[in-house]
Structures are given as C-alpha cells and as structure tokens.
Design a protein around this motif. Sequence first.
Motif, PDB file in Angstrom:
ATOM      1  N   VAL A  76      31.647  33.155  30.443  1.00  0.00           N
ATOM      2  CA  VAL A  76      30.658  34.113  30.946  1.00  0.00           C
ATOM      3  C   VAL A  76      30.767  34.248  32.458  1.00  0.00           C
ATOM      4  CG1 VAL A  76      28.183  34.504  31.234  1.00  0.00           C
ATOM      5  CG2 VAL A  76      29.079  33.786  29.016  1.00  0.00           C
ATOM      6  N   ALA A  77      30.956  33.131  33.154  1.00  0.00           N
ATOM      7  CA  ALA A  77      31.060  33.184  34.618  1.00  0.00           C
ATOM      8  C   ALA A  77      32.295  33.962  35.053  1.00  0.00           C
ATOM      9  CB  ALA A  77      31.104  31.760  35.179  1.00  0.00           C
ATOM     10  N   LEU A  78      33.432  33.738  34.384  1.00  0.00           N
ATOM     11  CA  LEU A  78      34.659  34.451  34.751  1.00  0.00           C
ATOM     12  C   LEU A  78      34.517  35.945  34.512  1.00  0.00           C
ATOM     13  CD1 LEU A  78      37.449  32.068  33.373  1.00  0.00           C
ATOM     14  CD2 LEU A  78      36.894  32.539  35.767  1.00  0.00           C
ATOM     15  N   SER A  79      34.001  36.312  33.342  1.00  0.00           N
ATOM     16  CA  SER A  79      33.861  37.730  33.038  1.00  0.00           C
ATOM     17  C   SER A  79      32.860  38.400  33.978  1.00  0.00           C
ATOM     18  CB  SER A  79      33.430  37.902  31.577  1.00  0.00           C
ATOM     19  OG  SER A  79      33.446  39.255  31.208  1.00  0.00           O
ATOM     20  N   THR A  80      31.766  37.727  34.287  1.00  0.00           N
ATOM     21  CA  THR A  80      30.772  38.299  35.205  1.00  0.00           C
ATOM     22  C   THR A  80      31.355  38.482  36.598  1.00  0.00           C
ATOM     23  OG1 THR A  80      29.003  37.218  33.948  1.00  0.00           O
ATOM     24  CG2 THR A  80      28.466  37.982  36.161  1.00  0.00           C
ATOM     25  N   PHE A  81      32.148  37.505  37.034  1.00  0.00           N
ATOM     26  CA  PHE A  81      32.765  37.604  38.355  1.00  0.00           C
ATOM     27  C   PHE A  81      33.753  38.767  38.413  1.00  0.00           C
ATOM     28  CE2 PHE A  81      36.323  36.521  41.170  1.00  0.00           C
ATOM     29  CZ  PHE A  81      35.666  36.398  42.380  1.00  0.00           C
ATOM     30  N   VAL A  82      34.582  38.909  37.383  1.00  0.00           N
ATOM     31  CA  VAL A  82      35.584  39.989  37.373  1.00  0.00           C
ATOM     32  C   VAL A  82      34.899  41.346  37.330  1.00  0.00           C
ATOM     33  CG1 VAL A  82      37.430  41.045  36.022  1.00  0.00           C
ATOM     34  CG2 VAL A  82      37.401  38.569  36.377  1.00  0.00           C
ATOM     35  N   LEU A  83      33.888  41.470  36.463  1.00  0.00           N
ATOM     36  CA  LEU A  83      33.216  42.769  36.335  1.00  0.00           C
ATOM     37  C   LEU A  83      32.368  43.102  37.558  1.00  0.00           C
ATOM     38  CD1 LEU A  83      32.155  42.702  32.573  1.00  0.00           C
ATOM     39  CD2 LEU A  83      34.083  43.885  33.628  1.00  0.00           C
ATOM     40  N   HIS A  84      32.078  42.123  38.381  1.00  0.00           N
ATOM     41  CA  HIS A  84      31.365  42.424  39.634  1.00  0.00           C
ATOM     42  C   HIS A  84      32.273  43.201  40.587  1.00  0.00           C
ATOM     43  CE1 HIS A  84      28.684  41.930  43.040  1.00  0.00           C
ATOM     44  NE2 HIS A  84      29.704  41.473  43.766  1.00  0.00           N
ATOM     45  N   TRP A  85      33.579  42.880  40.568  1.00  0.00           N
ATOM     46  CA  TRP A  85      34.513  43.555  41.453  1.00  0.00           C
ATOM     47  C   TRP A  85      35.226  44.713  40.773  1.00  0.00           C
ATOM     48  CZ3 TRP A  85      33.894  42.243  46.315  1.00  0.00           C
ATOM     49  CH2 TRP A  85      33.379  40.979  46.612  1.00  0.00           C
ATOM     50  N   LEU A  86      35.377  44.640  39.486  1.00  0.00           N
ATOM     51  CA  LEU A  86      36.003  45.716  38.715  1.00  0.00           C
ATOM     52  C   LEU A  86      35.007  46.197  37.682  1.00  0.00           C
ATOM     53  CD1 LEU A  86      39.555  44.203  38.118  1.00  0.00           C
ATOM     54  CD2 LEU A  86      38.925  45.972  39.775  1.00  0.00           C
ATOM     55  N   SER A  98      40.577  55.355  31.253  1.00  0.00           N
ATOM     56  CA  SER A  98      41.693  54.578  30.704  1.00  0.00           C
ATOM     57  C   SER A  98      42.238  53.601  31.726  1.00  0.00           C
ATOM     58  CB  SER A  98      42.804  55.521  30.229  1.00  0.00           C
ATOM     59  OG  SER A  98      42.335  56.359  29.196  1.00  0.00           O
ATOM     60  N   ALA A  99      42.424  54.048  32.963  1.00  0.00           N
ATOM     61  CA  ALA A  99      42.945  53.163  34.003  1.00  0.00           C
ATOM     62  C   ALA A  99      41.957  52.047  34.302  1.00  0.00           C
ATOM     63  CB  ALA A  99      43.239  53.968  35.259  1.00  0.00           C
ATOM     64  N   ALA A 100      40.679  52.374  34.393  1.00  0.00           N
ATOM     65  CA  ALA A 100      39.668  51.342  34.666  1.00  0.00           C
ATOM     66  C   ALA A 100      39.606  50.331  33.540  1.00  0.00           C
ATOM     67  CB  ALA A 100      38.295  52.000  34.865  1.00  0.00           C
ATOM     68  N   ALA A 101      39.704  50.829  32.303  1.00  0.00           N
ATOM     69  CA  ALA A 101      39.668  49.918  31.160  1.00  0.00           C
ATOM     70  C   ALA A 101      40.849  48.978  31.177  1.00  0.00           C
ATOM     71  CB  ALA A 101      39.631  50.719  29.854  1.00  0.00           C
ATOM     72  N   SER A 102      42.015  49.503  31.485  1.00  0.00           N
ATOM     73  CA  SER A 102      43.220  48.675  31.497  1.00  0.00           C
ATOM     74  C   SER A 102      43.154  47.614  32.586  1.00  0.00           C
ATOM     75  CB  SER A 102      44.465  49.556  31.697  1.00  0.00           C
ATOM     76  OG  SER A 102      44.576  50.493  30.655  1.00  0.00           O
ATOM     77  N   VAL A 103      42.746  48.023  33.787  1.00  0.00           N
ATOM     78  CA  VAL A 103      42.704  47.072  34.896  1.00  0.00           C
ATOM     79  C   VAL A 103      41.665  45.983  34.648  1.00  0.00           C
ATOM     80  CG1 VAL A 103      42.185  46.813  37.344  1.00  0.00           C
ATOM     81  CG2 VAL A 103      43.569  48.738  36.561  1.00  0.00           C
ATOM     82  N   SER A 104      40.454  46.367  34.262  1.00  0.00           N
ATOM     83  CA  SER A 104      39.406  45.374  34.059  1.00  0.00           C
ATOM     84  C   SER A 104      39.727  44.468  32.864  1.00  0.00           C
ATOM     85  CB  SER A 104      38.058  46.052  33.850  1.00  0.00           C
ATOM     86  OG  SER A 104      38.118  46.958  32.749  1.00  0.00           O
ATOM     87  N   PHE A 105      40.285  45.056  31.792  1.00  0.00           N
ATOM     88  CA  PHE A 105      40.626  44.233  30.631  1.00  0.00           C
ATOM     89  C   PHE A 105      41.703  43.210  30.976  1.00  0.00           C
ATOM     90  CE2 PHE A 105      43.603  43.567  27.105  1.00  0.00           C
ATOM     91  CZ  PHE A 105      42.766  42.888  26.227  1.00  0.00           C
ATOM     92  N   LEU A 106      42.751  43.666  31.671  1.00  0.00           N
ATOM     93  CA  LEU A 106      43.827  42.738  32.032  1.00  0.00           C
ATOM     94  C   LEU A 106      43.320  41.638  32.952  1.00  0.00           C
ATOM     95  CD1 LEU A 106      46.830  45.188  32.549  1.00  0.00           C
ATOM     96  CD2 LEU A 106      46.420  43.627  30.631  1.00  0.00           C
ATOM     97  N   ALA A 107      42.413  41.971  33.857  1.00  0.00           N
ATOM     98  CA  ALA A 107      41.866  40.956  34.759  1.00  0.00           C
ATOM     99  C   ALA A 107      41.045  39.926  33.982  1.00  0.00           C
ATOM    100  CB  ALA A 107      41.015  41.621  35.831  1.00  0.00           C
ATOM    101  N   VAL A 108      40.198  40.401  33.058  1.00  0.00           N
ATOM    102  CA  VAL A 108      39.398  39.474  32.243  1.00  0.00           C
ATOM    103  C   VAL A 108      40.310  38.639  31.350  1.00  0.00           C
ATOM    104  CG1 VAL A 108      37.702  39.342  30.374  1.00  0.00           C
ATOM    105  CG2 VAL A 108      37.324  40.887  32.288  1.00  0.00           C
ATOM    106  N   LEU A 109      41.324  39.277  30.770  1.00  0.00           N
ATOM    107  CA  LEU A 109      42.250  38.557  29.900  1.00  0.00           C
ATOM    108  C   LEU A 109      43.002  37.465  30.666  1.00  0.00           C
ATOM    109  CD1 LEU A 109      43.585  38.333  27.100  1.00  0.00           C
ATOM    110  CD2 LEU A 109      45.267  40.023  27.884  1.00  0.00           C
ATOM    111  N   ALA A 110      43.491  37.804  31.856  1.00  0.00           N
ATOM    112  CA  ALA A 110      44.237  36.825  32.647  1.00  0.00           C
ATOM    113  C   ALA A 110      43.345  35.651  33.059  1.00  0.00           C
ATOM    114  CB  ALA A 110      44.831  37.502  33.885  1.00  0.00           C
TER     115      ALA A 110
END
Length: 355
Positions: A76-86, A98-110
């Motif tokens: 939860v902390a990682l996803s919240t942190f990533v979605l705060h910036w993306l 589509s671009a926003a989904a790809s970037v945010s998804f890849l960041a959360v996945l990584a």
Amino acid sequence: MPGTVAVPHNPPPRARLRSATRLAVCAAVPWFLCLWWGTSTVPVPAALPAVLILREDVYAAPRLGWNRLVGVVVGVALSTFVLHWLPPPSASSVTSVSAAASVSFLAVLACGCAGMYLMYQGGAPNQQVLVSALVIYATALPGYALARLVESAIGIATVVLLGPLLWPPDPYRSAAAGLDAYRSELGGLLGTVAARLGGGGPATAPELPEEAELWLRPQNGLASCDRAARLPRLPRLYLRTPSRPPDGLGERLRLAARSALTLQYFTQELRERARTDGPCAAPDPALRDLAPLVRATARALDTALRGEDCSSDLDRARGLDLAHRAAHPTRHDAVLRAGLHLTHEAVADHVSARP
C-alpha cells in the motif's frame, strides 16, 4: 537410493470439516466487524486472510499473518507513493490515458516486484507486496488505501487470535496416532512382501503397492513434534499444547523415520531386481529364503515402534540375516539385503539408547 516424493497430506473427512468450519468462521467474523465499523460496504480484504493464512498447521498462522500484514503495509505504501507522483489514468485526459496508464502501471509493477523480492523470506518472495500494490493501483479511490490496511489488519488479527481456539491441535497426540497408523500399514506392506517373496518369483515384486506417502508419515510426525517443542511458552499455553511429548514418542518417531528410508531402499531394490531379471525368470532361491528374514525384521521393528522390548526379535532377525548371507553371498544378494541390515542397525541403536 531414490529420493522421497512429496505427497500431499490427505486428512480424514472429519478433519476437513473442522478446517472448513474454522476457515468460514475466521472469514465471516472480520467481515461483519468491518461492516459494523463502516470501513467499506464490501470488506473483502478482511475475509481474505482466513483463506490465505489458515493451513492444516495452525501453528504457522502467526508467522504467515505477520508476513501478510507487512506485505500489505509495504504494498500500500509503495503504490500510494507512486500514485502521488504519477496520477492514475482516470486523472489524465482522454488522449493521454493509454500513456498515463502504461507509465503508472509499470512504475507500480517495478516497485512491487522490487519490494516483493527484497522481502524474500521462508524460501519465497512476499507476493502480498505486489498484490496489494496492484489492488491499490486498480482502485485509486480516496480513502481506499487506509480502509484496506484496516480491513487486512482486522482479518489477520482474527485469524491469529481466533483460529487456534477453534479445535486447537495437539501435535503430540496426532503424531502418536500417525505413528500407530504407520506401524499398522507398514506391517501389512511387509507381510505382503514376505508372502510374495515366499514364492521366489521376482515377477511379483513390481506388484507391490505404491507406498510413497507411507514413507513420509514418520518424518511429518517428527517435524510436527519439533515445531511444537520450539514454541514459546505463551503460544504453547494459548494452543493448549503440552510442554513435552509423551515418554518415548520422540525416540520411536526417530526410529520410524530412519527405518522408513532403509525399508524404502529395500522395496525399491526389489522392483529393480524384478525389472532386470525379467517376468519370465525362474524362481529365485535367494528371494524365497528372504521371506523369513522380512517377517522377522517386520516383527522386531513393530515391537520397537510400540515401545516394547524387541531384543529377542532383533536377535532372531540378525540370525536370519547371517544365515541368508552365508547361503547367498553374491554381491547381487548383498545389495538386496542391505536395506534390511540397515533396519536392524537402526533398531539396535534405538534399543541401546533406551534407559
């Protein structure tokens, strides 16, 4: 000697019913607690710990619950942190979704994969980190992250505190019952082996029943007793577990586990000999003369596993071993006898260790 094959434990119907009822209660209680508290209208995360944590070994529930709670918090902390910036895709324009989904998804996945493998514990990564991170990403609603944390904590606390109170296990009694069942089935197996060897035909050896699960039972019982003995005092009192096993149970379980390996070797050598000799081979005197030795070995081991004095039975089995060795001294026959000879040594060590 072939390695043992992991065979899943097949509990009786009564034990399955207890496990299913325990799981249902531990899933329903946190669900209704969260509904009463008002965390959400569908508090699924509160019911999931019962499904993902509860196993046949209730003693593992605190460790699994702690691992899951830590995984949820980190995810939860990682996803919240990533979605705060993306920001999630819903916050972007239609042309850039589509671009926003790809970037945010890849960041959360990584980040989720990195956290999952950095929290590698117990021989496996903590998958709950990635699962929680992706769930928060897919449900990017205000307040959902905090609600998931609260619901997961309530579900885990219910499993850890309530689960062991529902039909608390007694590993020592279960191990003793398992040892008695193993002793009975082993006697039947060796009796079948001796009866078929009495005919002297190696073609009967492949017809031996499959016993892979049988050889694992003593080791499973011994591991259960060892886990119970390592419990701290508070969990032991909480689970109503005696502080020590009944007298002699540990020694008999160790004998059963050690002799299971030697007898597994013996039965496997029987199959191998039947395969190399072929189905049309003439009756083998060495196999026929091995039948009394198998019966004597089974009797000595059965007496030892019951906790009784087996000295006379062991002496008789050793005498038959020497007689068979003198009558059939070839390397081929020595390999076949090796499993029984090692069983005699295991029983002898058990007898010498007794007070």
